[in-house]
Write an enzyme that holds these catalytic residues in place. Sequence first.
Site, PDB file in Angstrom:
ATOM      1  N   ASP A 190     -24.218 -18.202  10.102  1.00 30.74           N
ATOM      2  CA  ASP A 190     -23.267 -19.163   9.541  1.00 30.74           C
ATOM      3  C   ASP A 190     -22.191 -19.438  10.589  1.00 30.74           C
ATOM      4  O   ASP A 190     -22.498 -19.734  11.725  1.00 30.74           O
ATOM      5  CB  ASP A 190     -22.688 -18.635   8.237  1.00 30.74           C
ATOM      6  N   ASP A 194     -14.274 -18.411  10.543  1.00 26.25           N
ATOM      7  CA  ASP A 194     -14.032 -19.149   9.301  1.00 26.25           C
ATOM      8  C   ASP A 194     -12.746 -18.716   8.615  1.00 26.25           C
ATOM      9  O   ASP A 194     -12.413 -17.520   8.571  1.00 26.25           O
ATOM     10  CB  ASP A 194     -15.199 -18.945   8.333  1.00 26.25           C
ATOM     11  N   ARG A 243     -18.484 -28.235  13.951  1.00 22.47           N
ATOM     12  CA  ARG A 243     -17.383 -27.406  13.455  1.00 22.47           C
ATOM     13  C   ARG A 243     -16.640 -26.692  14.577  1.00 22.47           C
ATOM     14  O   ARG A 243     -16.652 -25.464  14.678  1.00 22.47           O
ATOM     15  CB  ARG A 243     -17.866 -26.401  12.414  1.00 22.47           C
TER      16      ARG A 243
END
Length: 540
Positions: A190, A194, A243
Site C-alpha cells: 500500500d 500515510d 500519491r
Amino acid sequence: MKRSTVLSLSAIAGVAVVGGALAIGLPQENASAATNVATGFASQNGGTTGGAGGAVVKATTGTQIHEALCKRAAASTPITIQVEGTINHGNTAKVSGSSCNTAAGLIELKGVSNVTIVGVGAGATFDQLGIHIRDSSNIVIQNVTIQNVKKSGSPLSNGGDAISMESTVRNVWVDHSTLVASGGESAGFDGLFDMKDDTQYVTLSYSILRNSGRGGLIGSSETDTGNSFITFHHNKYENLDSRTPLLRGGVAHMYNNHYLKLNESGINARAGAKAKVENNYFQNSKDVLGTFYTAAAGTWQTAGNVLDNVTWSAKGTEYNPAGPSMASTTTVAVPYTAVLDSAACVPSIVAATAGAGTGLKVSDGKCAVTANPTATATTSPTKAPTTSPTKAPTTSPTTAPTKAPTAAPTTSPSASASQPTGANLSLVGSADGSSKMSGTSFGYVKDGKTTTYWSPNGTTGEVSIKWGTATKVARINIVPASGSSIGAYQVVNGSTGAVLKSGTGAGVITFPATSLTKLTFKITSSTTTPKIAEFQTFAS
C-alpha cells in the site's frame, strides 16, 4: 507536551548537552536524532524533540523496542531507542505494560508521546514490518530503512504501509529514512507514508521513497480533510505510480524534493487542499502536479520548480493537471522560515543527503552539504510572502517562494563558463520564432555562419530550435552578430513552457539537462535591437 529535565549525564555514556538538546554519541557515522533539529511544520505547535532528555536504550529486536516502551514510568516519559540490526516478524512480539499498547507484527506507537527511534551502528532495517503511530505526539523516527510491508500475501503488517499515522497524531518528524516497496497494490503493498484521521504537524525530510505504487496520502477519503500542516523537503521520490502525496484538504509544503520517474501522477491536491510547491526538481515524470481522479478540486502555489522531461495529459472532468504552465491557483502561508536551495542543485544535494546511512548530512541552503547543522528552526509571520526572485528559474508562477533561491537565476553567464563539447544539435533541427526584422531569418541562427543573423522586429522577441524527436540539451551558446549585445533573456522549454534559465548577456549558458522537442531563447529586454548570429545547442 511534557518534557523531562536531564538531572545527570553520568548515567548515559557519551552524552553531551548541545544547545539545550541532548546529543548522544553513537558508534557509527551517524549521530543521534538530537544532532539535527526538526524543521518545517514539525517545528511548530511546541516543536518535535522526541525522546530528548530521557533514557537511552539499545534494541536489536522488535520485542526489545516494545519492552523499552513498556518499562517507562508513564506513556509520556521521554525515551530514545537506538535500533541496530534487522527487525522482523520473527523477533517482534507483543509486550504489555501501563505505559504502552503494543502489537505483534508491527512497531506500535499507540497512546504514547516523547519517543525517538533512531538507527545506529551498522544500520536498522524493518523488514516487512511497518511502524504504526496512533493517538500519539512528539515522535521522531530517524535513520531507519523500512521495506516491503504488505497488506496482502504473507507476512502482513500495518495495512501495507511503511509508516502510518492516524487518530489524533501531533508532531511527528521522520528524517533520513528509506521507505521502499517492491511493487504496487496488486503485489500486496500500500502506501509508504500515510496520514489520516486528524494527523497534524508532520515533517518528512531527507528521506527516500522508492519502488511503490503509492507514495503516501494525507486523508483517507474526500471527507477526511482534518489532516494538515505537513512539510516534505529534500526527499527523493523515485519510481512511484502516484500519491507524492495525495492531499485531501489541509495545507502541505513541498520544497527541494527530487521527483524522479513518477509514472502516472505526482502531487495530487484534492478536496480543497492547498499545496505550496517550490524549488523542486521534477524529472522523467508524468502529470507531476494537479487534481487527479476526482472532481473535488485542490489548489497550489508554485515557484522556482524545474521540469526536466515532464509530460502532461489532457484535462478532463476528473483529471486536471497543473501543466504545462504549472501556474499558481492560490497562495499558501507557512509559519516558519525555510531556506531553499536553488532547484537546479536539488538532484545532487538530495543524492548526497537523503536516506538512511548518509550520516545525517543536510543542505546548508546554499547548494552545499554540511554534516554539522547549526541553524535551528525559526518562526516568521504567517502572512504570505510578498517578494519575488528577479526571475523565476522555471515556469512563471505568480507568487514568490518563502525565500529566494540562494543561487540567483538572474546572473549573467560567466565569461569563464565551460565551452560546450560535442556536436551542435541545432544543425539537425529547424528554427522558428516570434518575429524577424526585414533581411534576417530564423534559419540564420543555425547555418554555421556568424555573418548572417536573426533579429526581432524590435528590442524583444524569441527564436527557437526544434527537433522531430525529444532531444536532451544541457548547454547553449548564443553568439551575437558583430557589434550587437543581448539584454535580459529566458531559456524556455518550448515543449512545456518551463523557464530553464534566466540572465543577461550572450555566451555559454548551462542548465539542468532537459529532454525536449523545442528550445526557445526569449529576449525580454534590450537597450538596442539584438542580433543573434548563432543559437548553438549541446547535450553537455
